[in-house]
Design an enzyme around this catalytic site. Structure first.
Site, PDB file in Angstrom:
ATOM      1  N   ASP A  84      12.065   0.438 -33.880  1.00  0.00           N
ATOM      2  CA  ASP A  84      11.734   1.848 -34.126  1.00  0.00           C
ATOM      3  C   ASP A  84      10.403   2.114 -34.840  1.00  0.00           C
ATOM      4  O   ASP A  84      10.337   2.968 -35.722  1.00  0.00           O
ATOM      5  CB  ASP A  84      12.855   2.522 -34.917  1.00  0.00           C
ATOM      6  CG  ASP A  84      14.206   2.457 -34.221  1.00  0.00           C
ATOM      7  OD1 ASP A  84      14.280   1.984 -33.068  1.00  0.00           O
ATOM      8  OD2 ASP A  84      15.202   2.877 -34.833  1.00  0.00           O
ATOM      9  N   ASP A 124      14.339   4.918 -31.193  1.00  0.00           N
ATOM     10  CA  ASP A 124      15.281   6.015 -31.320  1.00  0.00           C
ATOM     11  C   ASP A 124      14.905   6.975 -30.202  1.00  0.00           C
ATOM     12  O   ASP A 124      13.716   7.303 -30.043  1.00  0.00           O
ATOM     13  CB  ASP A 124      15.084   6.723 -32.675  1.00  0.00           C
ATOM     14  CG  ASP A 124      16.190   6.460 -33.670  1.00  0.00           C
ATOM     15  OD1 ASP A 124      17.082   5.655 -33.376  1.00  0.00           O
ATOM     16  OD2 ASP A 124      16.150   7.069 -34.743  1.00  0.00           O
ATOM     17  N   HIS A 152      16.586  10.222 -29.112  1.00  0.00           N
ATOM     18  CA  HIS A 152      17.667  11.180 -29.300  1.00  0.00           C
ATOM     19  C   HIS A 152      17.569  12.406 -28.394  1.00  0.00           C
ATOM     20  O   HIS A 152      16.467  12.897 -28.128  1.00  0.00           O
ATOM     21  CB  HIS A 152      17.683  11.682 -30.751  1.00  0.00           C
ATOM     22  CG  HIS A 152      17.956  10.635 -31.767  1.00  0.00           C
ATOM     23  ND1 HIS A 152      18.991   9.732 -31.669  1.00  0.00           N
ATOM     24  CD2 HIS A 152      17.331  10.348 -32.935  1.00  0.00           C
ATOM     25  CE1 HIS A 152      18.991   8.948 -32.738  1.00  0.00           C
ATOM     26  NE2 HIS A 152      17.987   9.303 -33.523  1.00  0.00           N
ATOM     27  N   SER A 183      23.089  13.390 -35.606  1.00  0.00           N
ATOM     28  CA  SER A 183      22.539  12.979 -36.901  1.00  0.00           C
ATOM     29  C   SER A 183      21.581  14.017 -37.479  1.00  0.00           C
ATOM     30  O   SER A 183      21.175  13.902 -38.633  1.00  0.00           O
ATOM     31  CB  SER A 183      21.807  11.637 -36.764  1.00  0.00           C
ATOM     32  OG  SER A 183      20.566  11.800 -36.098  1.00  0.00           O
ATOM     33  N   HIS A 228      14.269  14.263 -35.357  1.00  0.00           N
ATOM     34  CA  HIS A 228      13.277  13.184 -35.214  1.00  0.00           C
ATOM     35  C   HIS A 228      13.502  12.442 -33.906  1.00  0.00           C
ATOM     36  O   HIS A 228      14.610  12.400 -33.383  1.00  0.00           O
ATOM     37  CB  HIS A 228      13.358  12.207 -36.391  1.00  0.00           C
ATOM     38  CG  HIS A 228      14.647  11.443 -36.440  1.00  0.00           C
ATOM     39  ND1 HIS A 228      15.806  11.994 -36.962  1.00  0.00           N
ATOM     40  CD2 HIS A 228      14.981  10.206 -36.005  1.00  0.00           C
ATOM     41  CE1 HIS A 228      16.792  11.115 -36.858  1.00  0.00           C
ATOM     42  NE2 HIS A 228      16.322  10.013 -36.271  1.00  0.00           N
ATOM     43  N   LYS A 284      17.685   3.678 -27.755  1.00  0.00           N
ATOM     44  CA  LYS A 284      18.988   3.744 -28.409  1.00  0.00           C
ATOM     45  C   LYS A 284      19.178   5.124 -29.017  1.00  0.00           C
ATOM     46  O   LYS A 284      18.236   5.915 -29.075  1.00  0.00           O
ATOM     47  CB  LYS A 284      19.113   2.656 -29.467  1.00  0.00           C
ATOM     48  CG  LYS A 284      18.111   2.789 -30.613  1.00  0.00           C
ATOM     49  CD  LYS A 284      18.181   1.599 -31.532  1.00  0.00           C
ATOM     50  CE  LYS A 284      17.349   1.789 -32.778  1.00  0.00           C
ATOM     51  NZ  LYS A 284      17.734   2.893 -33.625  1.00  0.00           N
ATOM     52  N   GLU A 303      25.613   7.235 -34.042  1.00  0.00           N
ATOM     53  CA  GLU A 303      24.445   7.109 -34.917  1.00  0.00           C
ATOM     54  C   GLU A 303      23.257   6.476 -34.190  1.00  0.00           C
ATOM     55  O   GLU A 303      22.137   6.942 -34.301  1.00  0.00           O
ATOM     56  CB  GLU A 303      24.781   6.264 -36.147  1.00  0.00           C
ATOM     57  CG  GLU A 303      25.756   6.914 -37.105  1.00  0.00           C
ATOM     58  CD  GLU A 303      25.156   8.044 -37.915  1.00  0.00           C
ATOM     59  OE1 GLU A 303      23.939   8.311 -37.805  1.00  0.00           O
ATOM     60  OE2 GLU A 303      25.910   8.669 -38.667  1.00  0.00           O
ATOM     61  N   ALA A 319      13.847   1.453 -40.057  1.00  0.00           N
ATOM     62  CA  ALA A 319      13.669   1.252 -41.476  1.00  0.00           C
ATOM     63  C   ALA A 319      14.641   0.159 -41.934  1.00  0.00           C
ATOM     64  O   ALA A 319      15.754   0.052 -41.425  1.00  0.00           O
ATOM     65  CB  ALA A 319      13.914   2.536 -42.252  1.00  0.00           C
ATOM     66  N   CYS A 337      18.144   1.108 -39.540  1.00  0.00           N
ATOM     67  CA  CYS A 337      18.136   0.522 -38.194  1.00  0.00           C
ATOM     68  C   CYS A 337      17.823  -0.966 -38.183  1.00  0.00           C
ATOM     69  O   CYS A 337      18.411  -1.709 -37.389  1.00  0.00           O
ATOM     70  CB  CYS A 337      17.197   1.303 -37.281  1.00  0.00           C
ATOM     71  SG  CYS A 337      17.736   3.023 -37.082  1.00  0.00           S
TER      72      CYS A 337
END
Length: 177
Positions: free
Chosen positions: A8, A46, A48, A54, A65, A90, A97, A125, A129
């Protein structure tokens, strides 16, 4: 065989992003250095939907984000994408999550197809993740090495990054500087 998992390293997690990790962009140089000698490099993103669970707007803890197909969801421009063999998205399911690169993805299959036995983990982070991916890799039977200099923590609660390192070590993950 070894593989490098770049977790990420996206614009929204770097300075100026929607969910910026302090010094998040400082991971780019060490990651590029690791990637140069890695036989197989997988970057996770990520990715999303706009209504991900989330997000604060949906009752979650995080600001919006890494929404699919936005500039914030793109890999940081400093990441040498020429060294990345595969990108795994993902966090696409609204109700999951998506912290781990293994959750709802083909990551384990990709690693097994290439006879990977050791995964090196870096990125953002550390306390979310990176930790979740490293722990899932360990549970899946891989040897796991987290490169501390190539990751940064969100540290929502001061010390979260240090606690993540302790948890990783307790699970048998090697954490190196």
């Amino acid at each position: 065989m070894d593989a490098l998992l770049v977790i990420d390293v996206q614009n929204d997690f770097c300075p100026g992003g929607a969910l910026a990790v302090t010094d998040g962009d400082a991971v780019v140089e060490p990651i590029n250095r690791l990637a140069a000698s890695a036989p197989f490099v997988v970057a996770t993103r990520d990715w999303h939907p706009a209504d991900h669970g989330s997000f604060v707007d949906s009752g979650g803890p995080w600001p919006v984000h890494c929404v699919q197909d936005t500039a914030g969801a793109a890999l940081h421009p400093g990441v040498d994408s020429g060294q990345v063999d595969v990108i795994v998205d993902k966090g696409q399911a609204r109700d999951l999550e998506g912290y781990s690169g293994f959750e709802g993805t083909e990551l384990e299959r990709l690693l097994r197809e290439r006879n990977v036995d050791t995964v090196h983990v870096a990125g953002l982070a550390l306390d979310y993740c990176v930790k979740a991916t490293a722990l899932d890799a360990k549970r899946a039977g891989f040897d796991v090495i987290v490169h501390r200099d190539a990751t940064r923590a969100v540290d929502v609660v001061p010390g979260d990054g240090d606690r993540a390192v302790e948890e990783l070590r307790a699970a048998g993950v090697q954490v190196v500087d």
